[in-house]
Design a protein around this motif. Structure first.
Motif, PDB file in Angstrom:
ATOM      1  N   LEU A 105      14.234  46.677  56.378  1.00 14.82           N
ATOM      2  CA  LEU A 105      15.053  45.565  57.726  1.00 14.82           C
ATOM      3  C   LEU A 105      15.308  44.072  57.166  1.00 14.82           C
ATOM      4  CD1 LEU A 105      13.606  48.375  59.729  1.00 14.82           C
ATOM      5  CD2 LEU A 105      16.068  47.632  59.921  1.00 14.82           C
ATOM      6  N   ILE A 106      13.914  44.353  56.172  1.00 11.32           N
ATOM      7  CA  ILE A 106      13.881  43.032  56.096  1.00 11.32           C
ATOM      8  C   ILE A 106      14.978  41.997  54.744  1.00 11.32           C
ATOM      9  CG2 ILE A 106      12.007  40.968  54.870  1.00 11.32           C
ATOM     10  CD1 ILE A 106       9.910  42.650  56.079  1.00 11.32           C
ATOM     11  N   GLU A 107      14.815  42.658  54.106  1.00 11.52           N
ATOM     12  CA  GLU A 107      15.870  42.688  52.225  1.00 11.52           C
ATOM     13  C   GLU A 107      17.500  42.592  53.287  1.00 11.52           C
ATOM     14  OE1 GLU A 107      15.552  45.616  49.705  1.00 11.52           O
ATOM     15  OE2 GLU A 107      13.402  44.606  49.042  1.00 11.52           O
ATOM     16  N   MET A 108      17.725  43.392  53.781  1.00 16.08           N
ATOM     17  CA  MET A 108      19.039  43.195  54.409  1.00 16.08           C
ATOM     18  C   MET A 108      19.478  42.487  55.240  1.00 16.08           C
ATOM     19  SD  MET A 108      20.210  46.048  57.689  1.00 16.08           S
ATOM     20  CE  MET A 108      19.736  44.750  58.678  1.00 16.08           C
ATOM     21  N   GLN A 109      19.157  41.455  56.147  1.00 17.46           N
ATOM     22  CA  GLN A 109      18.558  40.135  56.966  1.00 17.46           C
ATOM     23  C   GLN A 109      18.622  39.345  56.223  1.00 17.46           C
ATOM     24  OE1 GLN A 109      16.397  39.523  60.472  1.00 17.46           O
ATOM     25  NE2 GLN A 109      15.161  41.832  59.941  1.00 17.46           N
ATOM     26  N   SER A 110      18.298  39.939  55.010  1.00 16.55           N
ATOM     27  CA  SER A 110      18.423  38.393  54.161  1.00 16.55           C
ATOM     28  C   SER A 110      19.092  38.362  52.972  1.00 16.55           C
ATOM     29  CB  SER A 110      16.727  37.786  53.031  1.00 16.55           C
ATOM     30  OG  SER A 110      16.437  38.935  51.953  1.00 16.55           O
ATOM     31  N   GLY A 111      19.886  39.397  53.195  1.00 18.40           N
ATOM     32  CA  GLY A 111      21.203  39.298  52.148  1.00 18.40           C
ATOM     33  C   GLY A 111      20.863  40.232  50.290  1.00 18.40           C
ATOM     34  N   LYS A 112      20.165  41.246  50.389  1.00 16.96           N
ATOM     35  CA  LYS A 112      19.288  41.254  49.606  1.00 16.96           C
ATOM     36  C   LYS A 112      19.794  42.823  49.106  1.00 16.96           C
ATOM     37  CE  LYS A 112      15.463  37.970  48.336  1.00 16.96           C
ATOM     38  NZ  LYS A 112      13.689  37.981  48.395  1.00 16.96           N
ATOM     39  N   THR A 113      20.230  44.006  50.244  1.00 19.65           N
ATOM     40  CA  THR A 113      20.359  44.953  50.265  1.00 19.65           C
ATOM     41  C   THR A 113      21.625  45.006  49.521  1.00 19.65           C
ATOM     42  OG1 THR A 113      21.070  44.843  52.358  1.00 19.65           O
ATOM     43  CG2 THR A 113      19.075  45.537  52.193  1.00 19.65           C
TER      44      THR A 113
END
Length: 113
Positions: A105-113
């Motif tokens: 979820l954190i990666e999704m918000q930072s654009g890493k997924t």
């Protein structure tokens, strides 16, 4: 161990879609060796088979603000429904799964997924 209404914290101003939360949860499951299938919007069934004989299944319900992980069933994990006891490894699997979902979820918000 059941995880009840675990909050999802969003970056200020971000308006998440339910489909994005679902994707993050499914990726978090895979990261820890679980299989996941979307049952309906806001509901995923996850399962894991360890060493070919230890099986557990959970329901993960979610919206854009929180998610819950609820025990569904298990095989060879000494589950006692009266005492609500299960093999300690199951609880470790659930904690690891929660951490994996949170990371996705954190990666999704930072654009890493």
């Amino acid at each position: 161990l059941n995880i009840q209404d675990h909050p999802i914290t969003w970056v200020s101003g971000m308006s998440p879609a339910l489909s994005s939360v679902q994707e993050a949860i499914l990726l978090g499951l895979v990261d820890k060796g679980w299989t996941g299938i979307a049952i309906s919007p806001g509901l995923i069934e996850g399962s894991i088979l360890v060493r070919g004989k230890h099986f557990a299944a959970v329901f993960i319900s979610f919206d854009v603000k929180r998610y819950s992980i609820q025990y569904k069933e298990s095989i060879n994990l000494d589950y006692n429904p009266e005492k609500k006891k299960i093999h300690r490894n199951y609880n470790k699997w659930i904690i690891n799964l929660q951490n994996s979902i949170d990371r996705r979820l954190i990666e999704m918000q930072s654009g890493k997924t």
